[in-house]
Design a protein around this motif. Structure first.
Motif, PDB file in Angstrom:
ATOM      1  N   THR A 100       0.795  -1.233   0.000  1.00 45.59           N
ATOM      2  CA  THR A 100       0.000   0.000   0.000  1.00 45.59           C
ATOM      3  C   THR A 100       0.826   1.280   0.000  1.00 45.59           C
ATOM      4  OG1 THR A 100      -0.168   0.045   2.406  1.00 45.59           O
ATOM      5  CG2 THR A 100      -1.897  -1.154   1.202  1.00 45.59           C
ATOM      6  N   ALA A 101       2.161   1.145   0.086  1.00 46.36           N
ATOM      7  CA  ALA A 101       3.014   2.332   0.139  1.00 46.36           C
ATOM      8  C   ALA A 101       4.362   2.036  -0.485  1.00 46.36           C
ATOM      9  CB  ALA A 101       3.192   2.789   1.586  1.00 46.36           C
ATOM     10  N   LEU A 102       5.047   3.096  -0.875  1.00 45.18           N
ATOM     11  CA  LEU A 102       6.405   3.014  -1.397  1.00 45.18           C
ATOM     12  C   LEU A 102       7.299   3.937  -0.575  1.00 45.18           C
ATOM     13  CD1 LEU A 102       5.441   3.243  -5.145  1.00 45.18           C
ATOM     14  CD2 LEU A 102       6.668   1.314  -4.124  1.00 45.18           C
ATOM     15  N   ALA A 103       8.538   3.524  -0.363  1.00 45.42           N
ATOM     16  CA  ALA A 103       9.522   4.357   0.329  1.00 45.42           C
ATOM     17  C   ALA A 103      10.759   4.469  -0.547  1.00 45.42           C
ATOM     18  CB  ALA A 103       9.882   3.744   1.680  1.00 45.42           C
ATOM     19  N   TRP A 104      11.526   5.547  -0.369  1.00 47.06           N
ATOM     20  CA  TRP A 104      12.766   5.743  -1.103  1.00 47.06           C
ATOM     21  C   TRP A 104      13.625   6.747  -0.362  1.00 47.06           C
ATOM     22  CZ3 TRP A 104       8.065   7.578  -2.563  1.00 47.06           C
ATOM     23  CH2 TRP A 104       7.914   8.963  -2.649  1.00 47.06           C
ATOM     24  N   ILE A 105      14.881   6.797  -0.764  1.00 45.42           N
ATOM     25  CA  ILE A 105      15.846   7.761  -0.226  1.00 45.42           C
ATOM     26  C   ILE A 105      16.249   8.666  -1.377  1.00 45.42           C
ATOM     27  CG2 ILE A 105      18.139   8.055   0.790  1.00 45.42           C
ATOM     28  CD1 ILE A 105      17.804   5.101   1.803  1.00 45.42           C
ATOM     29  N   ARG A 106      16.263   9.963  -1.104  1.00 42.18           N
ATOM     30  CA  ARG A 106      16.766  10.897  -2.110  1.00 42.18           C
ATOM     31  C   ARG A 106      17.400  12.089  -1.423  1.00 42.18           C
ATOM     32  NH1 ARG A 106      14.018  15.666  -3.141  1.00 42.18           N
ATOM     33  NH2 ARG A 106      11.854  15.720  -2.496  1.00 42.18           N
ATOM     34  N   SER A 107      18.238  12.776  -2.132  1.00 39.10           N
ATOM     35  CA  SER A 107      18.915  13.954  -1.629  1.00 39.10           C
ATOM     36  C   SER A 107      17.919  15.097  -1.485  1.00 39.10           C
ATOM     37  CB  SER A 107      20.028  14.338  -2.609  1.00 39.10           C
ATOM     38  OG  SER A 107      20.685  15.497  -2.191  1.00 39.10           O
ATOM     39  N   ALA A 108      17.966  15.768  -0.328  1.00 37.01           N
ATOM     40  CA  ALA A 108      17.050  16.884  -0.078  1.00 37.01           C
ATOM     41  C   ALA A 108      17.758  17.908   0.820  1.00 37.01           C
ATOM     42  CB  ALA A 108      15.776  16.384   0.600  1.00 37.01           C
ATOM     43  N   PRO A 109      17.353  19.172   0.740  1.00 35.73           N
ATOM     44  CA  PRO A 109      17.973  20.197   1.582  1.00 35.73           C
ATOM     45  C   PRO A 109      17.777  19.892   3.065  1.00 35.73           C
ATOM     46  CG  PRO A 109      16.590  21.197  -0.102  1.00 35.73           C
ATOM     47  CD  PRO A 109      16.322  19.731  -0.145  1.00 35.73           C
ATOM     48  N   VAL A 110      18.831  20.134   3.844  1.00 36.73           N
ATOM     49  CA  VAL A 110      18.779  19.922   5.287  1.00 36.73           C
ATOM     50  C   VAL A 110      19.372  21.152   5.954  1.00 36.73           C
ATOM     51  CG1 VAL A 110      19.626  18.530   7.199  1.00 36.73           C
ATOM     52  CG2 VAL A 110      19.005  17.434   5.050  1.00 36.73           C
ATOM     53  N   GLY A 111      18.556  21.849   6.744  1.00 38.27           N
ATOM     54  CA  GLY A 111      19.044  23.003   7.510  1.00 38.27           C
ATOM     55  C   GLY A 111      19.462  24.172   6.648  1.00 38.27           C
ATOM     56  N   GLU A 112      20.192  25.069   7.265  1.00 39.72           N
ATOM     57  CA  GLU A 112      20.686  26.264   6.593  1.00 39.72           C
ATOM     58  C   GLU A 112      21.924  25.925   5.773  1.00 39.72           C
ATOM     59  OE1 GLU A 112      19.369  29.433   6.812  1.00 39.72           O
ATOM     60  OE2 GLU A 112      17.713  28.474   7.858  1.00 39.72           O
ATOM     61  N   TYR A 113      22.024  26.526   4.614  1.00 37.00           N
ATOM     62  CA  TYR A 113      23.205  26.340   3.786  1.00 37.00           C
ATOM     63  C   TYR A 113      23.763  27.705   3.442  1.00 37.00           C
ATOM     64  CZ  TYR A 113      26.226  25.137  -0.107  1.00 37.00           C
ATOM     65  OH  TYR A 113      27.304  25.008  -0.918  1.00 37.00           O
ATOM     66  N   GLY A 114      24.997  27.956   3.858  1.00 40.00           N
ATOM     67  CA  GLY A 114      25.608  29.262   3.665  1.00 40.00           C
ATOM     68  C   GLY A 114      26.336  29.433   2.355  1.00 40.00           C
ATOM     69  N   GLY A 115      26.526  28.382   1.599  1.00 40.18           N
ATOM     70  CA  GLY A 115      27.265  28.464   0.343  1.00 40.18           C
ATOM     71  C   GLY A 115      26.376  28.769  -0.837  1.00 40.18           C
ATOM     72  N   GLU A 116      26.976  28.719  -2.003  1.00 41.19           N
ATOM     73  CA  GLU A 116      26.250  28.922  -3.251  1.00 41.19           C
ATOM     74  C   GLU A 116      26.471  27.693  -4.128  1.00 41.19           C
ATOM     75  OE1 GLU A 116      26.857  32.704  -5.193  1.00 41.19           O
ATOM     76  OE2 GLU A 116      27.439  33.592  -3.279  1.00 41.19           O
ATOM     77  N   PRO A 117      25.383  26.967  -4.441  1.00 45.06           N
ATOM     78  CA  PRO A 117      25.536  25.769  -5.281  1.00 45.06           C
ATOM     79  C   PRO A 117      26.283  26.075  -6.568  1.00 45.06           C
ATOM     80  CG  PRO A 117      23.333  25.870  -4.402  1.00 45.06           C
ATOM     81  CD  PRO A 117      24.007  27.187  -4.053  1.00 45.06           C
ATOM     82  N   GLY A 118      27.156  25.150  -6.940  1.00 50.54           N
ATOM     83  CA  GLY A 118      27.903  25.303  -8.172  1.00 50.54           C
ATOM     84  C   GLY A 118      29.290  25.888  -7.993  1.00 50.54           C
ATOM     85  N   LEU A 119      29.558  26.465  -6.807  1.00 50.49           N
ATOM     86  CA  LEU A 119      30.888  27.019  -6.571  1.00 50.49           C
ATOM     87  C   LEU A 119      31.841  25.920  -6.127  1.00 50.49           C
ATOM     88  CD1 LEU A 119      30.123  30.363  -4.734  1.00 50.49           C
ATOM     89  CD2 LEU A 119      30.711  29.995  -7.121  1.00 50.49           C
ATOM     90  N   ARG A 120      33.099  26.104  -6.401  1.00 53.49           N
ATOM     91  CA  ARG A 120      34.113  25.139  -5.981  1.00 53.49           C
ATOM     92  C   ARG A 120      34.277  25.245  -4.462  1.00 53.49           C
ATOM     93  NH1 ARG A 120      38.585  22.723  -9.044  1.00 53.49           N
ATOM     94  NH2 ARG A 120      37.356  23.584 -10.734  1.00 53.49           N
ATOM     95  N   VAL A 121      34.320  24.087  -3.821  1.00 58.29           N
ATOM     96  CA  VAL A 121      34.460  24.027  -2.368  1.00 58.29           C
ATOM     97  C   VAL A 121      35.699  23.209  -2.040  1.00 58.29           C
ATOM     98  CG1 VAL A 121      33.412  23.229  -0.234  1.00 58.29           C
ATOM     99  CG2 VAL A 121      31.981  24.173  -2.045  1.00 58.29           C
ATOM    100  N   VAL A 122      36.500  23.681  -1.097  1.00 56.64           N
ATOM    101  CA  VAL A 122      37.657  22.935  -0.635  1.00 56.64           C
ATOM    102  C   VAL A 122      37.371  22.515   0.802  1.00 56.64           C
ATOM    103  CG1 VAL A 122      40.123  23.016  -0.122  1.00 56.64           C
ATOM    104  CG2 VAL A 122      39.212  24.231  -2.114  1.00 56.64           C
ATOM    105  N   ALA A 123      37.481  21.203   1.064  1.00 55.44           N
ATOM    106  CA  ALA A 123      37.210  20.702   2.411  1.00 55.44           C
ATOM    107  C   ALA A 123      38.154  19.547   2.697  1.00 55.44           C
ATOM    108  CB  ALA A 123      35.759  20.243   2.514  1.00 55.44           C
ATOM    109  N   ASP A 124      38.472  19.352   3.960  1.00 58.41           N
ATOM    110  CA  ASP A 124      39.372  18.279   4.360  1.00 58.41           C
ATOM    111  C   ASP A 124      38.648  17.108   5.002  1.00 58.41           C
ATOM    112  OD1 ASP A 124      41.598  19.680   3.500  1.00 58.41           O
ATOM    113  OD2 ASP A 124      41.796  20.729   5.409  1.00 58.41           O
ATOM    114  N   GLY A 125      37.355  17.220   5.231  1.00 57.29           N
ATOM    115  CA  GLY A 125      36.625  16.188   5.954  1.00 57.29           C
ATOM    116  C   GLY A 125      36.243  15.007   5.083  1.00 57.29           C
ATOM    117  N   LEU A 126      35.966  13.888   5.756  1.00 65.75           N
ATOM    118  CA  LEU A 126      35.534  12.685   5.055  1.00 65.75           C
ATOM    119  C   LEU A 126      34.203  12.884   4.350  1.00 65.75           C
ATOM    120  CD1 LEU A 126      36.419   9.987   7.706  1.00 65.75           C
ATOM    121  CD2 LEU A 126      37.522  10.342   5.504  1.00 65.75           C
ATOM    122  N   GLY A 127      33.306  13.683   4.938  1.00 66.77           N
ATOM    123  CA  GLY A 127      32.006  13.902   4.318  1.00 66.77           C
ATOM    124  C   GLY A 127      32.130  14.455   2.915  1.00 66.77           C
ATOM    125  N   TYR A 128      33.008  15.389   2.721  1.00 65.32           N
ATOM    126  CA  TYR A 128      33.207  15.982   1.403  1.00 65.32           C
ATOM    127  C   TYR A 128      33.658  14.927   0.401  1.00 65.32           C
ATOM    128  CZ  TYR A 128      35.373  18.661  -2.312  1.00 65.32           C
ATOM    129  OH  TYR A 128      35.732  19.153  -3.530  1.00 65.32           O
TER     130      TYR A 128
END
Length: 186
Positions: free
Chosen positions: A55-83
């Motif tokens: 009776t239902a479907l579930a899925w995972i997709r990318s979605a905005p979470v919280g505040e984002y201070g950057g500008e999409p499309g700009l080059r980002v330099v990061a040292d963390g594993l998440g990046y």
């Protein structure tokens, strides 16, 4: 069309169809007849997972979470594993989120919203809960830890199942309500 998945105990197939307005969830009979859109909205859909009761479907997709201070499309330099492990979505303030759509109304809703990057999911045998593996946003740049959580089909406060400092992922719920998953100690 992509992501075709058969309905449990039934003859129907759910799939994602992309059109000019975006993607939508469609159903068709097993022989390809009676094609119809079932999602009330268009947007992005990840891999579809049927509830065991069909009776239902579930899925995972990318979605905005919280505040984002950057500008999409700009080059980002990061040292963390998440990046290094999460790609463009992480750099643009987006994380994997869990969504559910009841076929009765076709409305998609975010089931878990918050500082998690959801990685995998499994329905409970009674279709009332979902288990999912997620990485806390606070851990994204620090370690590879993922834990398992459970949330009701209608949402609510998630309950954490594991606290292993390594990776717990890919939950699989069995008919007798036991669960198996992959665990990495280090």
């Amino acid at each position: 069309a992509s992501g075709a998945v058969g309905r449990p105990g039934g003859w129907e197939i759910a799939y994602v169809r992309r059109g000019d307005e975006g993607a939508a969830v469609w159903l068709m009979d097993g022989d390809g007849a009676d094609r119809r859109q079932v999602s009330a909205d268009v947007g992005a859909f990840g891999t579809l997972h049927w509830s065991p009761d069909g009776t239902a479907l579930a899925w995972i997709r990318s979605a905005p979470v919280g505040e984002y201070g950057g500008e999409p499309g700009l080059r980002v330099v990061a040292d963390g594993l998440g990046y290094r492990h999460l790609g463009d979505g992480y750099r643009e303030g987006r994380l994997g989120q869990l969504f559910v759509m009841e076929l009765a109304d076709g409305v998609s809703r975010r089931l878990v919203e918050g500082p998690f990057d959801v990685r995998s999911l499994s329905w409970s045998p009674d279709s009332r809960r979902l288990a999912y593996a997620a990485k806390a946003e606070a851990d994204l740049g620090l370690n590879l830890n993922e834990d398992l959580w459970v949330v009701g089909r209608d949402g609510g406060e998630p309950v954490q199942l594991t606290t292993n400092p390594g990776i717990d992922r890919d939950p699989h719920w069995f008919a007798d309500d036991r669960m198996a998953y992959l665990r990495t100690e280090n």
